[in-house]
Structures are given as structure tokens and as C-alpha cells.
Write a protein that holds these residues in place. Structure first.
Motif, PDB file in Angstrom:
ATOM      1  N   GLY A 141       0.787  -1.226   0.000  1.00 37.69           N
ATOM      2  CA  GLY A 141       0.000   0.000   0.000  1.00 37.69           C
ATOM      3  C   GLY A 141       0.818   1.274   0.000  1.00 37.69           C
ATOM      4  O   GLY A 141       0.280   2.359  -0.246  1.00 37.69           O
ATOM      5  N   ASP A 142       2.125   1.172   0.279  1.00 36.21           N
ATOM      6  CA  ASP A 142       2.991   2.356   0.243  1.00 36.21           C
ATOM      7  C   ASP A 142       3.133   2.864  -1.189  1.00 36.21           C
ATOM      8  O   ASP A 142       3.147   2.077  -2.152  1.00 36.21           O
ATOM      9  N   ILE A 143       3.270   4.185  -1.342  1.00 37.48           N
ATOM     10  CA  ILE A 143       3.566   4.763  -2.654  1.00 37.48           C
ATOM     11  C   ILE A 143       5.045   4.527  -2.953  1.00 37.48           C
ATOM     12  O   ILE A 143       5.920   4.902  -2.166  1.00 37.48           O
ATOM     13  N   ILE A 144       5.322   3.917  -4.095  1.00 39.04           N
ATOM     14  CA  ILE A 144       6.716   3.650  -4.461  1.00 39.04           C
ATOM     15  C   ILE A 144       7.200   4.574  -5.586  1.00 39.04           C
ATOM     16  O   ILE A 144       8.397   4.779  -5.732  1.00 39.04           O
ATOM     17  N   ILE A 145       6.273   5.109  -6.383  1.00 38.22           N
ATOM     18  CA  ILE A 145       6.605   6.141  -7.369  1.00 38.22           C
ATOM     19  C   ILE A 145       5.484   7.176  -7.344  1.00 38.22           C
ATOM     20  O   ILE A 145       4.309   6.822  -7.492  1.00 38.22           O
ATOM     21  N   HIS A 146       5.829   8.420  -7.164  1.00 41.59           N
ATOM     22  CA  HIS A 146       4.825   9.475  -7.094  1.00 41.59           C
ATOM     23  C   HIS A 146       4.441   9.960  -8.486  1.00 41.59           C
ATOM     24  O   HIS A 146       5.254   9.976  -9.415  1.00 41.59           O
ATOM     25  N   SER A 147       3.195  10.356  -8.612  1.00 36.48           N
ATOM     26  CA  SER A 147       2.696  10.949  -9.848  1.00 36.48           C
ATOM     27  C   SER A 147       3.540  12.155 -10.235  1.00 36.48           C
ATOM     28  O   SER A 147       4.077  12.857  -9.379  1.00 36.48           O
ATOM     29  N   PRO A 153      13.722   3.816 -17.366  1.00 39.68           N
ATOM     30  CA  PRO A 153      13.865   2.350 -17.363  1.00 39.68           C
ATOM     31  C   PRO A 153      13.838   1.767 -15.952  1.00 39.68           C
ATOM     32  O   PRO A 153      13.269   0.683 -15.740  1.00 39.68           O
ATOM     33  N   ALA A 154      14.446   2.457 -14.978  1.00 42.52           N
ATOM     34  CA  ALA A 154      14.415   1.950 -13.599  1.00 42.52           C
ATOM     35  C   ALA A 154      12.984   1.896 -13.070  1.00 42.52           C
ATOM     36  O   ALA A 154      12.616   0.970 -12.339  1.00 42.52           O
ATOM     37  N   MET A 155      12.171   2.883 -13.438  1.00 43.25           N
ATOM     38  CA  MET A 155      10.775   2.882 -13.001  1.00 43.25           C
ATOM     39  C   MET A 155       9.985   1.749 -13.654  1.00 43.25           C
ATOM     40  O   MET A 155       9.087   1.172 -13.036  1.00 43.25           O
ATOM     41  N   ILE A 156      10.311   1.434 -14.902  1.00 40.72           N
ATOM     42  CA  ILE A 156       9.648   0.312 -15.565  1.00 40.72           C
ATOM     43  C   ILE A 156       9.890  -0.965 -14.774  1.00 40.72           C
ATOM     44  O   ILE A 156       8.988  -1.796 -14.617  1.00 40.72           O
ATOM     45  N   ASN A 157      11.096  -1.126 -14.246  1.00 42.86           N
ATOM     46  CA  ASN A 157      11.401  -2.285 -13.413  1.00 42.86           C
ATOM     47  C   ASN A 157      10.501  -2.315 -12.182  1.00 42.86           C
ATOM     48  O   ASN A 157       9.906  -3.354 -11.841  1.00 42.86           O
ATOM     49  N   THR A 158      10.372  -1.181 -11.504  1.00 45.31           N
ATOM     50  CA  THR A 158       9.538  -1.104 -10.299  1.00 45.31           C
ATOM     51  C   THR A 158       8.072  -1.336 -10.633  1.00 45.31           C
ATOM     52  O   THR A 158       7.366  -2.066  -9.924  1.00 45.31           O
ATOM     53  N   ILE A 159       7.599  -0.711 -11.712  1.00 45.00           N
ATOM     54  CA  ILE A 159       6.202  -0.855 -12.125  1.00 45.00           C
ATOM     55  C   ILE A 159       5.894  -2.315 -12.452  1.00 45.00           C
ATOM     56  O   ILE A 159       4.841  -2.850 -12.080  1.00 45.00           O
ATOM     57  N   SER A 160       6.824  -2.978 -13.145  1.00 44.17           N
ATOM     58  CA  SER A 160       6.629  -4.392 -13.479  1.00 44.17           C
ATOM     59  C   SER A 160       6.514  -5.234 -12.219  1.00 44.17           C
ATOM     60  O   SER A 160       5.711  -6.177 -12.160  1.00 44.17           O
TER      61      SER A 160
END
Length: 402
Positions: A141-147, A153-160
Motif C-alpha cells: 500500500g505504500d507509494i513507491i513512485i509518485h505521480s 527504465p528503472a521505473m519500468i522495473n519497479t512498475i513491473s
């Protein structure tokens, strides 16, 4: 005449949000995230082993157990194998889930394994070592990437990792690039001695692709009726019209009248800068904006980076990016009372300074010189001498720093 600062302020006052859209996550690189990304479970989701070795209960170390009976081998993804006694261990691999009955991992380098027995070679063992504990990074439930972030590419890893297959991102404006004039021919044709190939439009289109904008290309011949028709079409169907050339008051420059007939109002015309002094900017009552760049390629390229891209980034919520400054590595002089955008080559000095070497070229028509430069350095109005060691705002366009 409008100053650079005034032109920037007037353009940025016309920024707007174009809304949001949902796209597949693997098409989202370089787009602006329009939702918070939350962890769908603890990260890591289990007590994760970080080194190959053996898993034990640390109480065995307190009890001075010298060797451990190996009761199984557990790889990453395997169900945990539980220990029953203090003198037991499990061979366990990096990435595996630590069994609930174990609390410490000893790497292979600190044991000798023979006949299903692991003999300790070191007394330097700490409780809980070589573990990445459940929820240590983020809780469910924690926010890991803010709007509002530009998706990397690093965010794509986290999103995946959290199973987000669809992302809400900021919509991009609809953009058309307009060239004009009978002196321009398509790039696959042989120009006559008095013609040139279309190039500015493709240059602008290539820059916008880096920002995920698929801009349309349109060419208008020197015909007043066709010009009015095409300009009216662009105003009705696009958020931003980027024009290259044809905005002056020449006998065959029909575009200014066509813009006026279509209801586009002039916000400013001519900026105290070089290159790009004839730059024109206007707005239609329905919201469409017209950026009319000078026809010379260097001027078009500079105005695109100095004015249109900041307008785009501001509308996407990326306006708080810190400006880039570079240090002149030699003296430079420029006499006209204009803001000068000096073409420079960039390099980093040993102490980490970003250094700029002037590469002037042969004026705003020297498009070949752009291929050898990295940025425009903005030298302010009101000065003619610029000294080595002084820092000035710089607008990069190569991949050197962007």
C-alpha cells in the motif's frame, strides 16, 4: 522588441494540461506518470536470502555448534524447507525465501561441506546476516513512485514488480509541423540549382520523437487559397502548430494573412536574440498555439529548444527541473544588443565542472555545424564581453547531458 525573458513568460503563460490516458506499461518510457504507483504487497515480499550458503538458527552459534547436518537444498522459488534441530542447516541460494525456522545465512566461503555436513570455518557470524527482510523497502500500500515523474527504465522495473500492466500518463499535445514555399522539394528529389530539400521539418519531428510526440508533417505551396485552407485545418485539428519560415512580409509570404483570417492573434513578433530574431508566436481563441520559427535551420533548432520544449515540459508538470549551467573555457565577444545563443561543445573537467567550448559556425544557415555541437549557451543582453570561467545557462540538445 520582445526580450527573451518576456517571450518565455508569454509562452509559458499559455501552457495547459492536455488530460490523461491509459497506456500499456511497456510503452510508457519517457512519458509523465499521472498516478501514484503503490506496492501491491510488501517489498521484498518475503525474507529474501542475499548470498548462496547455508541457513541456520543463530541459537546454534550461541551454543557453539561446530558443524551442521545438511537436510536439503532450496533454490529461489522453492517452497521453504524447515529445520527441526539446532544442528541442522539447509543449503540455500540467493533469492530464496528464508524458512521460518531459520534466521541467519552463512556464505559458502565460511563453511566446508563434506558428506552432507557443513563445518564452520569462521566465528565471525552475526544474527540475521545476508538477509533482505520482508517489507524492508516498502510496505503493502505504500507509494513507491509518485505521480508527475518522467518514466525511466528503472521505473519500468519497479512498475513491473507490482504488476501494473496499464499506466495512467499525461496526454501529449497534438502537433503539426508546417513548412512552406515552392523553393522546397522532398528529400528524395533532386533540387534545381535554386531549390533546397526540406530538412527543418524532419529535424523538428526527430526532436519531438525524443519526447514521444508523433508530429504530423504538412507542406504549403506558395498559393494564397491553399495556404488559407491548410492553416485553417491546422488550427482546428492541432494543439500546437510549429511553422518553419514563411512568416515575414515578403510578396509570397501568404501565411501571416492566413493566420489572421483564421482568427490567430499575434502575441509577439520578433525577439531580441540571435539567432531567431524573427520568431513569431500567436494564439487562436479556441486554444491552438502557433510557434512560427525563422526559416534558417539553426534559428529553428534553437527556438524549438529554448521556447517550445519548456512550454511542453511545463504543461506536463516537469517545469521544476533545475536549469543547466556551463562554464566558458575561453573568452568570447558579441557586440549587437541581443541575447546571443552561442553554439558550444561540452565536456566535464576533472573537478566536475561542465565546460563549454564555443563553436560558432557560419551563421543561422550553417546547419552542418549543429552536428558538431552539444548545446546553446545563452549569453545575456547588455554585455559584449564574456570571460573564460564565467557560467551561463545552457540548453543541451545532444545526448551528452540529456
Amino acid at each position: 522588441m520582445t526580450t527573451v525573458e518576456q517571450a518565455e513568460k508569454l509562452i509559458l503563460s499559455e501552457t495547459r494540461d492536455f488530460g490523461t490516458e491509459a497506456i500499456p506499461f511497456d510503452h510508457a518510457l519517457g512519458r509523465v506518470l499521472a498516478e501514484d504507483i503503490k506496492a501491491d504487497r510488501d517489498l521484498p515480499p518475503f525474507n529474501r536470502v542475499t548470498m548462496d550458503g547455508i541457513a541456520i538458527r543463530y541459537t546454534a552459534i550461541d551454543q557453539k555448534v561446530p558443524a551442521f547436518q545438511i537436510v536439503g537444498t532450496q533454490a529461489a522459488g522453492d517452497d521453504p524447507i524447515e529445520l527441526q534441530n539446532e544442528n541442522e542447516c539447509i543449503e540455500i541460494m540467493t533469492g530464496a525465501s528464508l524458512p521460518a525456522s531459520a534466521d541467519t545465512v552463512i556464505p559458502y566461503e565460511q563453511v566446508q561441506i563434506s558428506d552432507k555436513t557443513a563445518i564452520l570455518l569462521s566465528a565471525d557470524i552475526r544474527r540475521g546476516q545476508n538477509l533482505h527482510l520482508r517489507g524492508a523497502d516498502k510496505k503493502s500500500g505504500d507509494i513507491i513512485i509518485h505521480s508527475g515523474k518522467l518514466i525511466s527504465p528503472a521505473m519500468i522495473n519497479t512498475i513491473s514488480s507490482v504488476g501494473k500492466t496499464s499506466l495512467l500518463v499525461k496526454k501529449l499535445p497534438r502537433v503539426v509541423i508546417v513548412s512552406s514555399g515552392d523553393e522546397l522539394v522532398d528529400i528524395d528529389l533532386q533540387p534545381s540549382p535554386v531549390q533546397i530539400r526540406k530538412s527543418n521539418s524532419y529535424m523538428i519531428q526527430a526532436v519531438l520523437r525524443k519526447y514521444n510526440i508523433s508530429a504530423e508533417l504538412l507542406h504549403i505551396p506558395d498559393d494564397p487559397a491553399i495556404t488559407r485552407e491548410k492553416i485553417a485545418y491546422c488550427i482546428q485539428n492541432y494543439d500546437a502548430v510549429l511553422m518553419t519560415g514563411g512568416i515575414s512580409a515578403g510578396k509570397f509570404d501568404y501565411i501571416p494573412h492566413a493566420l489572421e483570417d483564421s482568427g490567430v492573434k499575434t502575441i509577439f513578433h520578433k525577439v531580441s536574440q540571435r539567432p531567431g530574431k524573427p520568431f513569431w508566436f500567436g494564439k487562436h481563441a479556441q486554444g491552438s498555439l502557433v510557434f512560427a520559427f525563422p526559416g534558417n535551420p539553426v534559428a529553428t533548432f534553437m527556438c524549438l529548444h529554448r521556447y517550445f520544449l519548456p512550454w511542453l515540459n511545463t504543461g506536463l508538470g516537469l517545469s521544476e527541473r533545475p536549469p543547466i549551467y556551463a562554464v566558458l573555457d575561453r573568452n568570447f565577444s558579441f557586440k549587437p544588443e541581443l541575447t546571443y545563443f552561442l553554439q558550444v561543445k561540452l565536456k566535464f573537467a576533472m573537478e566536475g565542472k561542465l565546460l563549454a567550448t564555443p563553436l560558432e559556425g557560419n551563421g543561422s544557415g550553417d546547419f552542418a555545424n549543429l552536428a558538431d555541437t552539444d548545446a546553446f549557451m545563452e549569453l545575456p543582453l547588455g554585455r559584449s564581453e564574456f570571460k573564460s570561467g564565467e557560467a551561463f545557462r545552457t540548453w543541451p540538445f545532444s545526448n551528452f547531458v540529456i
